[in-house]
Design a protein around this motif. Sequence first.
Motif, short mmCIF file in Angstrom:
data_model
loop_
_atom_site.label_atom_id
_atom_site.label_comp_id
_atom_site.label_asym_id
_atom_site.label_seq_id
_atom_site.Cartn_x
_atom_site.Cartn_y
_atom_site.Cartn_z
N ARG A 16 10.64 -7.40 6.01
CA ARG A 16 10.65 -8.17 7.26
C ARG A 16 9.23 -8.38 7.79
O ARG A 16 8.86 -9.48 8.21
N LEU A 17 8.42 -7.33 7.76
CA LEU A 17 7.04 -7.45 8.24
C LEU A 17 6.23 -8.43 7.39
O LEU A 17 5.44 -9.22 7.90
N ALA A 18 6.42 -8.37 6.06
CA ALA A 18 5.68 -9.26 5.17
C ALA A 18 6.05 -10.72 5.41
O ALA A 18 5.20 -11.61 5.26
N ARG A 19 7.30 -10.95 5.81
CA ARG A 19 7.74 -12.33 6.05
C ARG A 19 7.30 -12.87 7.39
O ARG A 19 7.08 -14.07 7.55
N THR A 20 7.19 -11.99 8.37
CA THR A 20 7.05 -12.47 9.75
C THR A 20 5.69 -12.22 10.39
O THR A 20 5.37 -12.85 11.40
N GLU A 21 4.89 -11.30 9.84
CA GLU A 21 3.64 -10.93 10.49
C GLU A 21 2.43 -11.33 9.66
O GLU A 21 2.42 -11.17 8.44
N VAL A 42 4.75 6.57 5.12
CA VAL A 42 4.00 6.28 3.90
C VAL A 42 4.80 5.39 2.96
O VAL A 42 4.28 4.44 2.39
N GLU A 43 6.08 5.68 2.80
CA GLU A 43 6.92 4.89 1.89
C GLU A 43 7.02 3.44 2.37
O GLU A 43 6.95 2.51 1.57
N MET A 44 7.20 3.26 3.68
CA MET A 44 7.27 1.89 4.20
C MET A 44 5.98 1.14 3.93
O MET A 44 5.98 -0.04 3.54
N ARG A 45 4.83 1.80 4.12
CA ARG A 45 3.55 1.15 3.88
C ARG A 45 3.37 0.82 2.39
O ARG A 45 2.80 -0.22 2.05
N ALA A 46 3.83 1.71 1.52
CA ALA A 46 3.75 1.43 0.09
C ALA A 46 4.57 0.18 -0.26
O ALA A 46 4.13 -0.68 -1.02
N CYS A 47 5.77 0.08 0.31
CA CYS A 47 6.61 -1.09 0.09
C CYS A 47 5.96 -2.35 0.68
O CYS A 47 6.01 -3.43 0.07
N LEU A 48 5.35 -2.20 1.83
CA LEU A 48 4.71 -3.34 2.49
C LEU A 48 3.54 -3.86 1.65
O LEU A 48 3.36 -5.08 1.50
#
Length: 301
Positions: A16-21, A42-48
Motif C-alpha cells: 500500500r505504501l509503495a503504491r500511494t506514497e 523491520v519485516e515491513m521495511r524489507a517488503c517495502l
Amino acid sequence: MSCDEEARDAVETAARLARTEPVRSLEPLFGELPDDLGRPGVEMRACLLGELALVGARAGAPQLDAYAQRLRGLGHPLGRLPDQRLDIEHRFMVRVRGLGSVKTAQQLRSRFPEVPPSDTGAAAAWPAVGVPDDTRARAAARPFTAGGWARTPEVRFFALPAPLGPGDFGMSFLERLSVDCLRGDGTRVACVTTPDDVLNELFSAACYGGVGGHGQGGAYARLFAWDSLYALMGLPDRVPFLEAARRAADHRWVRFIASTPWFHHDTADLGLAVLDPSRTRVAVLAATDTDVTAPGASERP
C-alpha cells in the motif's frame, strides 16, 4: 496476531505504501538501521524496499540503499534481490486486457508457437531416467504452495542418455515421461515460450495467490519466482541474477496444457518444461487451482 497474520500485515502495508506514497515521504522510515531482523517494523521495511524496487523507485536514495545493505548483512532473504527491476522481469504486475490465464488448448496455440509431433522426440523419452530431488522440487513449487494453489504442484526432473534436439522437445516427448499430470486421455498441447514468460507466470502465481490462498505481495513473489526459476534450471544460489537471466536464454522453454484428470480445469492450469543447454536434463512443473471442492482440491504441502 499470529506470525502468519503479522507477515501478511507487513506485506499488505508495504504494498500500500509503495503504491500511494512518494519515496521522499518514505525515506524517514529507513533512518535507523536494524541490528536484529526480529525488531518490530523491520519485516515491513524489507517488503517495502522490495516493492519500491519493482516500481523503479529505489535509485538515488542513499538511506534505502544503506538499509538494504544492512538487511543483506543480517541475512534477510529479500536482501539478495536486485535493487531494481531486471529486463527479464518487465512483465511483473503488468496486466493486459484480454490476456488472462491460459485455460484451453486453443488459447495456448493462439499465443505461442506449437511444437509439432516428433517421432524422434517420442523415442527419446523412453530411456529418460527420473532424478528425484526433494529440495529442488520444493523450491520450484514454492510460488504455488506459498500462494495457496489448490493442489500441490508436480515437479519432476529427468536425465537423458543422449542430447535431445530442440525440435523434439514437445508433447511427443513430454507425454511419455513418468509424470502424473499427463496420464490418462485428453487433449495435450505443448508450445515454445520464453524465460520472461515463465518467470512472469511464477511471479503471478505467488503475487496474486490461489483462489483459496493469499497473495504474497510483490517482494516475496519476486523472490519465490527467482528461486523457482533457479530450481528449474538447476542453478546454485551463488549464481548472480543477471547471469541466471543469461543462462535462461540458453535453455529451451515449453508451456503445455492437458485435459487430463490431474488438472482441475477450473480457475488456472499451468504446465512448464525446460531443457538445459546440454540437452540431456529436463525439468517439468505442473500446477492447477480451483475454487470448488474436488479430488485433490484441499491438498496442501
